[in-house]
Design a protein around this motif. Structure first.
Motif, PDB file in Angstrom:
ATOM      1  N   LEU A  18       0.814  -1.226   0.000  1.00 49.27           N
ATOM      2  CA  LEU A  18       0.000   0.000   0.000  1.00 49.27           C
ATOM      3  C   LEU A  18       0.844   1.270   0.000  1.00 49.27           C
ATOM      4  O   LEU A  18       1.844   1.370   0.713  1.00 49.27           O
ATOM      5  CB  LEU A  18      -0.868   0.015   1.279  1.00 49.27           C
ATOM      6  N   GLY A  47       2.320   7.441   3.274  1.00 47.93           N
ATOM      7  CA  GLY A  47       2.262   6.304   4.208  1.00 47.93           C
ATOM      8  C   GLY A  47       1.938   5.008   3.508  1.00 47.93           C
ATOM      9  O   GLY A  47       2.010   4.902   2.279  1.00 47.93           O
ATOM     10  N   GLY A  48       1.552   4.025   4.306  1.00 45.86           N
ATOM     11  CA  GLY A  48       1.331   2.666   3.796  1.00 45.86           C
ATOM     12  C   GLY A  48       2.591   1.862   4.110  1.00 45.86           C
ATOM     13  O   GLY A  48       3.705   2.363   3.924  1.00 45.86           O
ATOM     14  N   ASN A  52       6.296   2.983   3.270  1.00 46.13           N
ATOM     15  CA  ASN A  52       7.182   3.358   4.388  1.00 46.13           C
ATOM     16  C   ASN A  52       8.468   2.526   4.384  1.00 46.13           C
ATOM     17  O   ASN A  52       9.555   3.030   4.676  1.00 46.13           O
ATOM     18  CB  ASN A  52       6.465   3.165   5.728  1.00 46.13           C
ATOM     19  N   HIS A 119      -8.223   4.341   8.746  1.00 43.50           N
ATOM     20  CA  HIS A 119      -7.845   4.228   7.344  1.00 43.50           C
ATOM     21  C   HIS A 119      -9.081   4.187   6.447  1.00 43.50           C
ATOM     22  O   HIS A 119     -10.103   3.614   6.818  1.00 43.50           O
ATOM     23  CB  HIS A 119      -7.016   2.953   7.150  1.00 43.50           C
ATOM     24  N   GLU A 183       1.005  -8.433   9.695  1.00 48.58           N
ATOM     25  CA  GLU A 183       0.938  -7.372  10.714  1.00 48.58           C
ATOM     26  C   GLU A 183      -0.472  -7.166  11.277  1.00 48.58           C
ATOM     27  O   GLU A 183      -0.675  -7.127  12.474  1.00 48.58           O
ATOM     28  CB  GLU A 183       1.447  -6.054  10.112  1.00 48.58           C
ATOM     29  N   GLY A 266       4.735   4.180  11.903  1.00 45.94           N
ATOM     30  CA  GLY A 266       5.709   3.594  10.971  1.00 45.94           C
ATOM     31  C   GLY A 266       6.904   2.941  11.662  1.00 45.94           C
ATOM     32  O   GLY A 266       7.859   2.538  10.987  1.00 45.94           O
TER      33      GLY A 266
END
Ligand code: FRU
Length: 309
Positions: A18, A47-48, A52, A119, A183, A266
Motif C-alpha cells: 500500500l 504512508g502505507g 514506508n 484508514h 501485521e 511507521g
C-alpha cells in the motif's frame, strides 16, 4: 547496443503493498469523544507499510522500488513527487483512474507518541497477479510483500517469483529472495504465505489475534510452517524482537526505546525495512534484527520517517 562490459545496474529491493496519504494531527493528549479543539500541528505524509519500507530503505542507501495501485489526482501527485524526492522508483505502479486515493487520518498523542489510525480505502483495487506478471524480475534481489487482504493474489505473485528462480533465472544471477509481513490482526489466511518465503515477519497484533501470547509462543507455533533454510522474525514493540535463523537457532534483540517517545507511526515498517537491509547486505539474523530494533528506536524519537540516516 549492450556490450559485455556495461556494468549491470545494482539490483533493487521491491516492496509490494500500500501507498496512502497520512493526514496527521499531533494533539496535546488523546481527544475526548465529541469535543472540539485545535491540534498542536498537522502535516501530510506518504504512508502505507510498503511505501514506508521504501522510505527507510532508500535512506539507508538501498536501491528500491515501490509497487502497488494508485489513482490520479492531487494525492497521487503528492505521493509520486515524494517518492521521486527520495529516489524511490514507482514507475511500474498500476494506475486506476477515477478511484479515490487511500487516506489515513492519524492522531498522534504528544503525551506518549501513540498513533491512532483510521484508514479509508473506498474503491482502489488491490494488485492482481496479472499486474505483477508485467515486472522484469531480473531487476530485483529481494521482493518484500506487505500481507494485505488479497492473499491468493499475493500467493500467485510469490509462486511467480519461485518459478522465475527455478526455471528462468540465468545461472550467474542470484536468486530473488522473498519476504512477507503479517501485521494486521485476524488476517489468518496470510499464514499460507509463510512456506513460500525466505523470511516471514510477524507482528504483535497479528500474533495476539491468533492467541499467540508471547514472542516465544509465536516462534514455537509458527516454526513448523517454515520451509527448510527460511527464517522467521517476530516483533513485539517495546519487548524487542526474536527470530529463528536458517539453522533453527533462536536469536533475540531488546527494544532500543528512547527516553522520549515522539511519534510511533511507521515504527514497525522501519524495523522490517532495516532488518531486510542488513539481511540483503549479508548480515546474520541476530545482527539484522538488532539493527532493526535500533533503527525503530531511533524512529520513534523523531517526527516522521525522514532524517533517519
Ligand atoms: C503505518 C501505516 C500508515 C498507514 C497505515 C495503513 O504502519 O502504514 O502509514 O496509514 O499504516 O494501515
Amino acid at each position: 547496443m549492450e556490450s559485455d562490459n556495461v556494468l549491470e545496474e545494482p539490483k533493487k529491493i521491491l516492496c509490494v503493498g500500500l501507498v496512502c496519504v497520512d493526514l496527521i494531527q499531533i494533539c496535546e493528549s488523546f481527544p475526548k469523544e465529541d469535543s472540539d479543539q485545535r491540534c498542536l500541528e498537522q502535516r501530510w505524509q506518504r504512508g502505507g507499510n510498503a511505501s514506508n519500507n521504501c522510505t527507510v530503505l532508500s535512506q539507508l542507501g538501498a536501491p528500491c522500488e515501490f509497487f502497488g495501485t494508485v489513482s490520479k489526482g492531487v494525492f497521487a501527485d503528492y505521493v509520486e513527487s515524494d517518492f521521486r524526492d527520495l529516489n524511490i522508483s514507482c514507475d511500474n505502479c498500476i494506475v486506476h483512474e477515477g478511484c479515490d486515493f487511500p487516506l489515513s487520518s492519524v492522531i498522534i498523542n504528544k503525551e506518549n507518541g501513540s498513533r491512532t489510525i483510521i484508514h479509508s480505502n473506498r474503491n482502489l483495487p488491490e494488485l492482481t497477479a496479472e499486474d505483477f506478471h508485467k515486472l522484469d524480475l531480473s531487476k530485483y534481489c529481494w521482493i518484500h510483500f506487505e500481507g494485505r487482504r488479497n492473499t491468493s493474489a499475493i500467493s500467485a505473485m510469490m509462486r511467480r517469483v519461485v518459478h522465475y528462480n527455478e526455471e528462468e533465472r540465468s545461472e550467474n544471477q542470484p536468486r530473488v529472495r522473498l519476504s512477507v509481513e503479517l501485521e494486521k490482526a485476524n488476517r489468518t489466511q496470510l499464514l499460507d504465505l509463510i512456506p513460500l518465503c525466505d523470511v516471514s515477519f510477524v507482528g504483535k497484533d497479528f500474533a495476539t489475534s491468533q492467541a499467540y501470547s508471547t514472542m516465544s509462543d509465536t516462534i514455537r507455533l509458527l516454526k513448523p510452517s517454515l520451509s527448510p533454510g527460511s527464517q522467521l522474525v517476530v516483533a513485539w514493540g517495546d519487548r524487542g524482537a526474536m527470530g529463528v535463523s536458517k539453522d533453527g537457532k533462536i536469536v533475540q534483540s531488546i527494544a532500543y526505546t528512547p527516553t522520549e517517545i515522539v511519534d510511533t507511526l511507521g515504527a514497525g515498517d522501519t524495523f522490517v525495512a532495516a532488518t531486510i537491509f542488513q539481511l540483503v547486505n549479508g548480515g546474520s539474523l541476530q545482527e539484522s534484527i538488532t539493527f532493526g530494533c535500533k533503527l525503530a528506536g531511533a524512529k520513534i524519537a523523531i517526527e516522521g520517517l525522514k532524517n533517519l540516516g
